[in-house]
Write a protein that holds these residues in place. Structure first.
Motif, short mmCIF file in Angstrom:
data_model
loop_
_atom_site.label_atom_id
_atom_site.label_comp_id
_atom_site.label_asym_id
_atom_site.label_seq_id
_atom_site.Cartn_x
_atom_site.Cartn_y
_atom_site.Cartn_z
N ALA A 135 0.83 -1.21 0.00
CA ALA A 135 0.00 0.00 0.00
C ALA A 135 0.86 1.25 0.00
O ALA A 135 0.57 2.22 -0.72
N PHE A 136 1.92 1.24 0.80
CA PHE A 136 2.75 2.44 0.96
C PHE A 136 3.81 2.59 -0.13
O PHE A 136 4.21 3.71 -0.45
N GLN A 137 4.27 1.48 -0.70
CA GLN A 137 5.37 1.56 -1.65
C GLN A 137 4.96 1.33 -3.10
O GLN A 137 5.63 1.80 -4.02
N GLU A 138 3.89 0.60 -3.33
CA GLU A 138 3.43 0.36 -4.70
C GLU A 138 2.26 1.28 -5.03
O GLU A 138 2.38 2.20 -5.83
N HIS A 139 1.14 1.07 -4.36
CA HIS A 139 -0.04 1.90 -4.62
C HIS A 139 0.14 3.32 -4.09
O HIS A 139 -0.40 4.27 -4.63
N VAL A 211 -4.71 7.71 2.73
CA VAL A 211 -5.58 6.97 3.63
C VAL A 211 -5.51 5.50 3.27
O VAL A 211 -5.62 5.13 2.09
N LEU A 212 -5.33 4.66 4.28
CA LEU A 212 -5.39 3.21 4.09
C LEU A 212 -6.79 2.77 4.55
O LEU A 212 -7.06 2.68 5.74
N LEU A 233 -6.38 7.32 -1.76
CA LEU A 233 -7.18 6.45 -0.91
C LEU A 233 -7.03 5.03 -1.44
O LEU A 233 -7.52 4.70 -2.52
N ILE A 234 -6.32 4.19 -0.69
CA ILE A 234 -6.12 2.80 -1.07
C ILE A 234 -7.00 1.96 -0.15
O ILE A 234 -6.80 1.94 1.07
#
Length: 334
Positions: A135-139, A211-212, A233-234
């Motif tokens: 979530a933090f490094q790809e998306h 936002v996760l 927003l993922i």
């Protein structure tokens, strides 16, 4: 070998222990004697059939995704591992399961176990670690130092890991939790804590970069209100979108269905110039190796609520489904 399997979709009584043959590995796989299995919310959702159209899951199937254990056999093409190595991995969405005495793991999905963790602690990491990392490094296109990140449900399995990882990347982190868990999430690094029982995060947080989305219900839509233009927003809880269907090679009907059910959130996001995406975690041994280094260097610590024996797997799943766990629930086999 003893395994915990799902026979058919339906109620929880469709899951049971059974004896099956020890699996035979392919050239690019390893066979792991499982010492511990970390449970995840999706393990309580799969039996209902919710993910039937999405997952590579043929019934009857061994349940479970995360594991830690000892390599007992390696395929002829395997180069990174040997018998006797302590490893951890996620086999989520690979057609394999981890709630068994032995598990088949693709070499590409496994990593050496963090040296500072025992098998129970290591088994708690793979899915929450990979979800947070991806979530933090790809998306997330790499979270940068000083950015503001909102991670709801900070005392849960994902939250306890994601807060620590976001802080390692230098983010300013806000989260939600109940009053009794405020101390815990602050110790993990949360800068701002919202008591979700008495406060509305959408009225208190502003100007966030990321936002996760990890809480079902209307929390994903409400999160749009706290993001600044060009924020991201993922969502881990949906709704899945057409881009997700395309990525998984789904047919036209599924692309249309996912496009339809995600149309509202995408429309609301576009109005605010916010990027929305639905994320499905994928196994990745290289990422787990990087996570292991962060753990061994003391940047991240596992948070475990309860440990159950293998025979108590149904009780463990029921406890997890109740939604009160602080951190992870783990099943110990050895």
């Amino acid at each position: 070998m003893k395994a915990f399997i799902l026979e058919r979709y339906g109620k929880s009584n469709q899951m049971k222990f059974t004896d099956i043959s020890r699996p035979i590995i392919k050239p690019d796989q390893i066979l792991v004697q499982v010492h511990a299995v970390g449970l995840n919310p999706i393990d309580t959702m799969i039996p209902t059939g919710t993910f039937k159209p999405i997952l590579k899951f043929e019934l009857p199937a061994i349940m479970g995704s995360d594991l830690a254990g000892i390599v007992v056999e390696v395929g002829s093409k395997v180069t990174r591992f040997k018998s006797g190595d302590a490893v951890y991995a996620s086999v989520f969405d690979t057609g394999s399961g981890s709630l068994a005495e032995y598990a088949v793991v693709a070499e590409s999905a496994a990593a050496h176990k963090p040296q500072q963790l025992d098998f129970v602690q290591a088994a708690s990491i793979p899915m929450v670690g990979l979800t947070s990392w991806q979530a933090f490094q790809e998306h997330g296109s790499a979270i940068n130092r000083g950015q503001k990140v909102f991670i709801p449900a900070g005392s849960g399995g994902i939250g306890t890991f994601a807060i620590q990882l976001a802080k390692y990347f230098g983010a300013i982190v806000a989260t939600t939790t109940s009053s009794q868990n405020i101390t815990l999430v602050k110790q993990l690094g949360a800068d701002e804590v919202i008591d979700y029982k008495t406060q509305d995060f959408e009225n208190l947080l502003h100007g966030y970069d990321f936002v996760l989305g990890a809480v079902k219900g209307d929390g994903v839509e409400k999160a749009l209100q706290i993001l600044k233009p060009n924020g991201k927003l993922i969502s881990l809880v949906g709704p899945p979108d057409a881009a997700f269907a395309r990525k998984r090679g789904m047919n036209f009907l599924m692309k249309w269905v996912f496009g339809l059910i995600s149309s509202k959130i995408i429309r609301l996001a576009k109005k605010r110039n916010i990027q929305y995406a639905f994320m499905f975690v994928h196994p990745d041994g290289q990422q787990l190796s990087k996570i292991a280094k962060l753990i061994d260097d003391g940047h991240i610590k596992p948070v475990i609520d309860q440990v159950f024996s293998f025979d108590q797997t149904l009780d463990a799943l029921a406890y997890l489904e109740a939604g009160r766990a602080k951190g992870k629930v783990v099943v110990r086999l050895i």
